[in-house]
Design a protein around this motif. Structure first.
Motif, PDB file in Angstrom:
ATOM      1  N   VAL A 106      43.022  42.968  12.724  1.00 48.90           N
ATOM      2  CA  VAL A 106      43.244  42.708  11.304  1.00 48.90           C
ATOM      3  C   VAL A 106      42.041  41.953  10.752  1.00 48.90           C
ATOM      4  O   VAL A 106      41.303  41.298  11.484  1.00 48.90           O
ATOM      5  CB  VAL A 106      44.546  41.910  11.063  1.00 48.90           C
ATOM      6  N   ASP A 107      41.850  42.069   9.427  1.00 49.76           N
ATOM      7  CA  ASP A 107      40.766  41.344   8.765  1.00 49.76           C
ATOM      8  C   ASP A 107      40.973  39.847   8.934  1.00 49.76           C
ATOM      9  O   ASP A 107      42.094  39.344   8.868  1.00 49.76           O
ATOM     10  CB  ASP A 107      40.746  41.654   7.264  1.00 49.76           C
ATOM     11  N   ASN A 108      39.882  39.142   9.114  1.00 49.43           N
ATOM     12  CA  ASN A 108      39.911  37.689   9.161  1.00 49.43           C
ATOM     13  C   ASN A 108      39.578  37.213   7.750  1.00 49.43           C
ATOM     14  O   ASN A 108      38.477  37.437   7.261  1.00 49.43           O
ATOM     15  CB  ASN A 108      38.872  37.179  10.165  1.00 49.43           C
ATOM     16  N   VAL A 109      40.519  36.564   7.062  1.00 46.89           N
ATOM     17  CA  VAL A 109      40.334  36.158   5.669  1.00 46.89           C
ATOM     18  C   VAL A 109      39.847  34.709   5.610  1.00 46.89           C
ATOM     19  O   VAL A 109      40.412  33.826   6.240  1.00 46.89           O
ATOM     20  CB  VAL A 109      41.640  36.310   4.867  1.00 46.89           C
ATOM     21  N   THR A 110      38.778  34.492   4.845  1.00 47.07           N
ATOM     22  CA  THR A 110      38.236  33.152   4.620  1.00 47.07           C
ATOM     23  C   THR A 110      38.461  32.789   3.159  1.00 47.07           C
ATOM     24  O   THR A 110      38.074  33.532   2.258  1.00 47.07           O
ATOM     25  CB  THR A 110      36.727  33.120   4.941  1.00 47.07           C
ATOM     26  N   LEU A 111      39.084  31.652   2.908  1.00 48.05           N
ATOM     27  CA  LEU A 111      39.379  31.192   1.552  1.00 48.05           C
ATOM     28  C   LEU A 111      38.399  30.078   1.179  1.00 48.05           C
ATOM     29  O   LEU A 111      38.204  29.137   1.941  1.00 48.05           O
ATOM     30  CB  LEU A 111      40.817  30.664   1.475  1.00 48.05           C
ATOM     31  N   ALA A 133      38.005  34.464  -1.938  1.00 43.56           N
ATOM     32  CA  ALA A 133      38.202  34.698  -0.501  1.00 43.56           C
ATOM     33  C   ALA A 133      37.508  35.990  -0.137  1.00 43.56           C
ATOM     34  O   ALA A 133      37.217  36.822  -0.997  1.00 43.56           O
ATOM     35  CB  ALA A 133      39.700  34.781  -0.179  1.00 43.56           C
ATOM     36  N   SER A 134      37.231  36.144   1.140  1.00 44.04           N
ATOM     37  CA  SER A 134      36.665  37.408   1.617  1.00 44.04           C
ATOM     38  C   SER A 134      37.238  37.701   2.996  1.00 44.04           C
ATOM     39  O   SER A 134      37.628  36.796   3.732  1.00 44.04           O
ATOM     40  CB  SER A 134      35.139  37.331   1.672  1.00 44.04           C
ATOM     41  N   SER A 135      37.276  38.974   3.330  1.00 40.27           N
ATOM     42  CA  SER A 135      37.773  39.364   4.647  1.00 40.27           C
ATOM     43  C   SER A 135      36.580  39.625   5.549  1.00 40.27           C
ATOM     44  O   SER A 135      35.459  39.850   5.086  1.00 40.27           O
ATOM     45  CB  SER A 135      38.639  40.617   4.544  1.00 40.27           C
ATOM     46  N   SER A 136      36.815  39.607   6.852  1.00 42.54           N
ATOM     47  CA  SER A 136      35.731  39.852   7.798  1.00 42.54           C
ATOM     48  C   SER A 136      35.208  41.273   7.675  1.00 42.54           C
ATOM     49  O   SER A 136      34.103  41.562   8.097  1.00 42.54           O
ATOM     50  CB  SER A 136      36.218  39.588   9.225  1.00 42.54           C
ATOM     51  N   ALA A 137      35.977  42.161   7.057  1.00 44.18           N
ATOM     52  CA  ALA A 137      35.524  43.536   6.838  1.00 44.18           C
ATOM     53  C   ALA A 137      34.745  43.667   5.541  1.00 44.18           C
ATOM     54  O   ALA A 137      34.333  44.757   5.171  1.00 44.18           O
ATOM     55  CB  ALA A 137      36.722  44.492   6.829  1.00 44.18           C
ATOM     56  N   GLY A 138      34.573  42.548   4.819  1.00 44.65           N
ATOM     57  CA  GLY A 138      33.812  42.577   3.574  1.00 44.65           C
ATOM     58  C   GLY A 138      34.621  42.947   2.356  1.00 44.65           C
ATOM     59  O   GLY A 138      34.069  43.217   1.300  1.00 44.65           O
ATOM     60  N   HIS A 139      35.938  42.960   2.473  1.00 42.76           N
ATOM     61  CA  HIS A 139      36.783  43.282   1.324  1.00 42.76           C
ATOM     62  C   HIS A 139      36.950  42.033   0.454  1.00 42.76           C
ATOM     63  O   HIS A 139      37.389  41.001   0.936  1.00 42.76           O
ATOM     64  CB  HIS A 139      38.167  43.763   1.783  1.00 42.76           C
ATOM     65  N   PRO A 140      36.595  42.087  -0.847  1.00 42.29           N
ATOM     66  CA  PRO A 140      36.764  40.908  -1.708  1.00 42.29           C
ATOM     67  C   PRO A 140      38.243  40.684  -2.037  1.00 42.29           C
ATOM     68  O   PRO A 140      38.999  41.628  -2.212  1.00 42.29           O
ATOM     69  CB  PRO A 140      35.970  41.276  -2.962  1.00 42.29           C
TER      70      PRO A 140
END
Length: 186
Positions: free
Chosen positions: A144-149, A169-176
């Motif tokens: 799963v994506d790792n989300v950084t807030l 926030a951003s996900s480790s897959a680069g999804h905004p």
């Protein structure tokens, strides 16, 4: 499977060969003694007996000790694996390899799961014996994506007023990913 036994070079048209176990039956894994009796009544009226062994090797075994099946991990997470290959009745292990390039032949081996691709994934260990037989063992897992807030920081407001703020926030897959709130009473 033992082919049909024949009597070769005999002048006796009534000569015979019988084997135990009989021709046509598959051999079990392990060592089997085969005894054949040939009778040629023209030469000396005596049966001749010959025994030999047939050894059938079983396939090797691949085992994944850790992690367990159906785990969920974040993208980029380091997930160690423990695996081994063995052979109970055979010529030995030629190689024991996981799907990420870790190889060896004996003992417990350490590898890692690939956590680069989000979604369902499979991790496989392949055991190959010296005689070329192979066996695989696999587990499934999900990345799963790792989300950084990003913290919006402290907000100074006056009592009984409204405040607006936005979190990024951003996900480790680069999804905004965006969150916002407007007109919150204080």
């Amino acid at each position: 499977q033992l082919p049909a036994a024949t009597l070769g070079g005999s002048a006796d048209p009534n000569g015979s060969v019988t084997c135990v176990p009989p021709s046509g039956l598959p051999f079990v894994i392990g060592t089997t003694t085969v005894t054949c009796v040939a009778t040629d009544w023209v030469v000396d009226n005596s049966p001749y007996e010959q025994s030999f062994t047939v050894t059938v090797y079983g396939p090797p075994t691949a085992t994944i000790t850790a992690p367990g099946n159906d785990g969920t991990y974040t993208q980029g997470q380091v997930v160690p694996t423990t695996f081994s290959c063995s052979e109970t009745n055979g010529p030995g292990i030629k190689s024991c390899a996981d799907s990420n390039g870790t190889t060896g032949t004996t003992g417990t081996l350490q590898g890692t799961l690939s956590t680069t691709t989000p979604g369902p994934n499979t991790y496989t260990v392949t055991a190959t014996s010296v005689d070329g037989q192979t066996t695989t063992k696999s587990i499934n897992y999900t990345i799963v994506d790792n989300v950084t807030l990003t913290n919006p920081g402290s907000q100074l407001v006056t009592l009984n007023t409204y405040v607006d703020f936005q979190c990024q926030a951003s996900s480790s897959a680069g999804h905004p990913i965006s969150f916002s709130a407007a007109g919150l009473p204080v």
